[in-house]
Design an enzyme around this catalytic site. Sequence first.
Site, PDB file in Angstrom:
ATOM      1  N   CYS A 192       0.689  -1.478   0.726  1.00  0.00           N
ATOM      2  CA  CYS A 192       0.190   0.229  -0.036  1.00  0.00           C
ATOM      3  C   CYS A 192       1.113   1.303  -0.320  1.00  0.00           C
ATOM      4  O   CYS A 192       2.464   0.676  -0.502  1.00  0.00           O
ATOM      5  CB  CYS A 192      -1.041  -0.486   1.221  1.00  0.00           C
ATOM      6  SG  CYS A 192       0.017   0.342   2.702  1.00  0.00           S
ATOM      7  N   ARG A 195      -3.500  -0.318   5.624  1.00  0.00           N
ATOM      8  CA  ARG A 195      -4.328  -1.538   4.236  1.00  0.00           C
ATOM      9  C   ARG A 195      -2.789  -2.725   4.549  1.00  0.00           C
ATOM     10  O   ARG A 195      -3.115  -4.159   4.681  1.00  0.00           O
ATOM     11  CB  ARG A 195      -4.243  -1.091   3.346  1.00  0.00           C
ATOM     12  CG  ARG A 195      -5.660  -0.792   3.426  1.00  0.00           C
ATOM     13  CD  ARG A 195      -5.854   0.939   2.422  1.00  0.00           C
ATOM     14  NE  ARG A 195      -4.562   1.549   1.971  1.00  0.00           N
ATOM     15  CZ  ARG A 195      -4.487   2.086   0.430  1.00  0.00           C
ATOM     16  NH1 ARG A 195      -4.923   1.957   0.010  1.00  0.00           N
ATOM     17  NH2 ARG A 195      -3.316   3.530   0.674  1.00  0.00           N
ATOM     18  N   ASP A 246      -8.397   3.496   1.104  1.00  0.00           N
ATOM     19  CA  ASP A 246      -6.967   4.259   2.346  1.00  0.00           C
ATOM     20  C   ASP A 246      -8.331   4.254   3.623  1.00  0.00           C
ATOM     21  O   ASP A 246      -8.411   5.437   3.522  1.00  0.00           O
ATOM     22  CB  ASP A 246      -6.160   4.946   1.476  1.00  0.00           C
ATOM     23  CG  ASP A 246      -5.251   5.959   2.503  1.00  0.00           C
ATOM     24  OD1 ASP A 246      -5.315   5.624   3.468  1.00  0.00           O
ATOM     25  OD2 ASP A 246      -4.780   6.323   1.908  1.00  0.00           O
TER      26      ASP A 246
END
Length: 148
Positions: free
Chosen positions: A3, A9, A117
């Site tokens: 990420c 994440r 996100d």
Amino acid sequence: MVCLGNICRSPLAEGILQDKLDPVRFSVSSAGTGSWHVGNPPDPRSVDIAQKRGLDISRQRAQQFQGSFFNEYDLIYAMDQSNLSDLKSLAKTPEQLHKLSLLLDAVFPGEGVDVPDPYYGGASGFSEVYDLIDRACIAIAQKIDQKK
Ligand code: 4NP
């Protein structure tokens, strides 16, 4: 698992996929395309949602994606299209490019769906992100092997 920051994440994706695979045969790792959080533990909101679902990701530490990872790993999953595009620009050969895919292509093939996100949002975003990543990792584990 890649990420942007490697604190929200991708640490979840690392913990979730590794938990579904035999650790003797499969090594899952994560990294960020950015360097801001290198050396830091995952965001406390990621640690919390993982703990609620029975996973301990607290010992992970953020690292920045390195070109050498293309040789060390067989499959490289990007959490969103921006990460994927950054990774594509780092790939040096067609073989390296071929290792890249969008994580949610495992469940929504060809639809270009991002793992959102959750960094600037609240705790509910982390729960949604966990569920999306878990769905993808179930499909990936089924494809490559299965521990349970
Ligand atoms: P991640 O979330 O890419 O899922 O780890 C983010 C973490 C930090 C930042 C952006 C996204 N940041 O801008 O510092």
